[in-house]
Design an enzyme around this catalytic site. Structure first.
Site, PDB file in Angstrom:
ATOM      1  N   GLY A   1      -2.867  77.669  30.430  1.00  0.00           N
ATOM      2  CA  GLY A   1      -4.084  77.988  29.697  1.00  0.00           C
ATOM      3  C   GLY A   1      -3.969  78.074  28.189  1.00  0.00           C
TER       4      GLY A   1
ATOM      5  N   GLU B   1       2.884  78.030  33.321  1.00  0.00           N
ATOM      6  CA  GLU B   1       2.414  76.722  33.811  1.00  0.00           C
ATOM      7  C   GLU B   1       1.540  76.005  32.789  1.00  0.00           C
ATOM      8  OE1 GLU B   1       0.051  78.116  37.066  1.00  0.00           O
ATOM      9  OE2 GLU B   1       1.761  78.427  38.375  1.00  0.00           O
ATOM     10  N   PRO B   2       2.102  75.604  31.682  1.00  0.00           N
ATOM     11  CA  PRO B   2       1.269  74.965  30.665  1.00  0.00           C
ATOM     12  C   PRO B   2       0.974  73.506  31.014  1.00  0.00           C
ATOM     13  CG  PRO B   2       3.551  74.976  29.973  1.00  0.00           C
ATOM     14  CD  PRO B   2       3.515  75.690  31.300  1.00  0.00           C
ATOM     15  N   GLY B   3      -0.229  73.097  30.745  1.00  0.00           N
ATOM     16  CA  GLY B   3      -0.585  71.686  30.870  1.00  0.00           C
ATOM     17  C   GLY B   3      -0.987  71.167  29.500  1.00  0.00           C
ATOM     18  N   ARG B   4      -2.188  71.557  29.128  1.00  0.00           N
ATOM     19  CA  ARG B   4      -2.752  71.107  27.853  1.00  0.00           C
ATOM     20  C   ARG B   4      -1.825  71.374  26.660  1.00  0.00           C
ATOM     21  NH1 ARG B   4      -8.358  71.024  27.354  1.00  0.00           N
ATOM     22  NH2 ARG B   4      -8.439  72.460  29.102  1.00  0.00           N
TER      23      ARG B   4
ATOM     24  N   CYS C   1     -23.308  52.710  32.318  1.00  0.00           N
ATOM     25  CA  CYS C   1     -24.760  52.853  32.412  1.00  0.00           C
ATOM     26  C   CYS C   1     -25.169  54.308  32.618  1.00  0.00           C
ATOM     27  CB  CYS C   1     -25.285  51.979  33.528  1.00  0.00           C
ATOM     28  SG  CYS C   1     -24.885  50.271  33.222  1.00  0.00           S
TER      29      CYS C   1
ATOM     30  N   TYR D   1      -5.897  65.966  30.455  1.00  0.00           N
ATOM     31  CA  TYR D   1      -7.202  65.791  31.103  1.00  0.00           C
ATOM     32  C   TYR D   1      -7.925  64.566  30.561  1.00  0.00           C
ATOM     33  CZ  TYR D   1      -5.746  70.443  32.359  1.00  0.00           C
ATOM     34  OH  TYR D   1      -4.999  71.501  32.812  1.00  0.00           O
TER      35      TYR D   1
HETATM   36  C1  LIG Z   1      -5.015  73.952  35.453  1.00  0.00           C
HETATM   37  C2  LIG Z   1      -3.980  74.943  35.743  1.00  0.00           C
HETATM   38  C3  LIG Z   1      -2.931  75.143  34.837  1.00  0.00           C
HETATM   39  C4  LIG Z   1      -2.827  74.435  33.512  1.00  0.00           C
HETATM   40  O1  LIG Z   1      -3.856  74.748  32.642  1.00  0.00           O
HETATM   41  P1  LIG Z   1      -3.762  74.333  31.105  1.00  0.00           P
HETATM   42  O2  LIG Z   1      -4.983  74.901  30.521  1.00  0.00           O
HETATM   43  O3  LIG Z   1      -3.748  72.840  31.049  1.00  0.00           O
HETATM   44  O4  LIG Z   1      -2.522  74.921  30.541  1.00  0.00           O
HETATM   45  C5  LIG Z   1      -1.947  76.042  35.187  1.00  0.00           C
HETATM   46  N1  LIG Z   1      -1.999  76.723  36.357  1.00  0.00           N
HETATM   47  C6  LIG Z   1      -2.999  76.547  37.255  1.00  0.00           C
HETATM   48  C7  LIG Z   1      -2.980  77.312  38.515  1.00  0.00           C
HETATM   49  C8  LIG Z   1      -4.027  75.660  36.965  1.00  0.00           C
HETATM   50  O5  LIG Z   1      -5.018  75.515  37.841  1.00  0.00           O
END
Ligand SMILES: *Cc1c(COP(=O)(O)O)cnc(C)c1O
Length: 402
Positions: free
Chosen positions: A224, A258-261, A328, A357
């Site tokens: 997050g 758990e970083p993604g973004r 469209c 994303y």
């Molecule tokens: C989506 C998600 C993440 C990653 O979120 P980011 O905002 O991209 O860091 C981590 N843990 C869980 C459980 C998620 O659903």
């Protein structure tokens, strides 16, 4: 980044990822947690390309997965199975069974019914399921409502009381081993206080579990962490880690993050090419070859992405324009009323912050082949996903008359 060269070599629309940036981000976050044992588990859904996962895996990353498909991607990319977590509110029986047989670190459970189901499946196949429980701490993360997950009104996790009940159930079961606890209050977080509050609430629960001999080893704080799309004030990784660590006194836990973004967002670029310009009444449109099916965040979340127009027009006049794709739908736009120079067909437009994303939320809507993806590392570019073909798109379809 030489976008002209890459666009010429690989065509457009194109995703380009800066693997050096990805690495730096990973190291920065890992370092922030160095006071404790930690696992950085890359959230695969942000960008699930196998080479991206592999790049993180080579740095020692784990993987946070939200489907068995993502678990399989992580394993295929070489992620250590004991660093893989399987989360998600709606896991199917076959997904649970496969996750158990692949012996990953833990399944993150989101309801009482799911916990009972996991126990049942584990019993059937003769396994002991390592689990964590996703606690919904009812904290407002102050982000976009679509990416907020930590309030009771959101579908994610269970409340504290239910979680406690579930841990007691798991402790009693011969087929469940409760080793972790988890929360994830939302995405694109830019304020520290909600994270600290959530962490404190969950740490209290860990203490109270400890008092009844349930020993939690993994404290999973979710992902997050926000990134800068425009002018957001950001949380520094060090402050983030400190805020979490400050809630954990007296607890001997490994932190999972758990970083993604945070890892990939600002290391990705979406490159699209101008097809035409036109004027409808007093509205100017720049029509490009990329569309909402390639990058949906702008129409879906009204997200802002920095846009660079690489115009080849000399002394180009600047005026307001909408940048739109060929799909469209009126929602198919990348920008509305931005100041943009006059362009020639073939000029490139670079959309920034497209590493998270972006491709992973893309679709084949309008029977559009999905874009190619390229990784750049140490100045070397490599194709990591070829552009789809029409044949790829129809390959699962069956003629009903044959
Ligand atoms: C989506 C998600 C993440 C990653 O979120 P980011 O905002 O991209 O860091 C981590 N843990 C869980 C459980 C998620 O659903």
């Amino acid at each position: 980044m030489n976008f002209d060269k890459l666009a010429l070599k690989y065509g457009t629309p194109l995703y380009v990822y800066d693997f050096d940036y990805f690495k730096n981000r990973f190291k920065k976050l890992k370092k922030a947690f160095k006071a404790r044992k930690s696992i950085i588990a890359y959230a695969v859904k942000a960008n699930s390309n196998l080479s991206v996962i592999k790049h993180f895996s080579l740095l020692g990353s784990g993987a946070d997965c939200v489907s068995i498909g993502e678990v399989k991607r992580a394993l295929l990319a070489g992620v250590d199975k004991y660093k893989i977590i399987f989360s998600g509110v709606g896991k199917r029986d076959d997904e649970i069974k496969e996750a158990l047989s692949k012996d990953i670190l833990m399944i993150n459970v989101e309801s009482e019914a799911e916990l009972a189901k996991i126990a049942e499946i584990a019993k059937k196949i003769g396994k002991i399921a390592r689990i964590s429980i996703r606690v919904n701490p009812n904290i407002d993360p102050k982000t976009h409502p679509y990416i907020s997950t930590g309030l009771h009104e959101n579908k994610f996790g269970v409340d504290i009381e239910t979680a406690k009940k579930m841990y007691i159930f798991a402790k009693k079961s011969d087929f469940l081993n409760p080793i972790g606890i988890h929360f994830h209050i939302g995405s694109q977080l830019t304020q520290l206080e909600p994270i600290r509050e959530a962490s404190a609430i969950v740490a209290d629960l860990v203490r109270s579990l400890k008092s009844i001999n349930i020993d939690i080893k993994f404290f999973d704080v979710g992902g997050g962490l926000g990134i800068r799309y425009k002018e957001e004030k950001l949380i520094e990784p060090y402050d983030y880690a400190q805020a979490i660590l400050s809630t954990l006194s007296g607890l001997d836990v490994t932190i999972i993050c758990e970083p993604g973004r945070f890892l990939v967002g600002n290391g990705g670029y979406f490159i699209t090419k101008v097809l035409y310009e036109k004027v409808n009444g007093d509205k100017r449109f720049i029509i490009v070859d990329g569309a909402m099916n390639d990058l949906i965040r702008i129409s879906l979340y009204k997200a802002y992405h920095k846009i660079e127009v690489l115009s080849s027009v000399e002394n180009a006049e600047i005026s307001k324009a909408n940048i739109v794709g060929p799909v469209c739908e009126s929602g198919d736009f990348f920008a509305k009323n931005i100041k943009a120079p006059k362009t020639n067909p073939g000029d490139l437009i670079v959309i920034h912050s497209a590493g998270a994303y972006g491709f992973s939320m893309s679709s084949n809507y309008n029977t559009r082949e999905r874009a190619a993806e390229v990784a750049v590392e140490n100045g070397v570019d490599r194709l990591i996903r070829r552009r789809e073909t029409f044949e790829d798109l129809i390959s699962c379809e069956i003629d009903y008359l044959v």
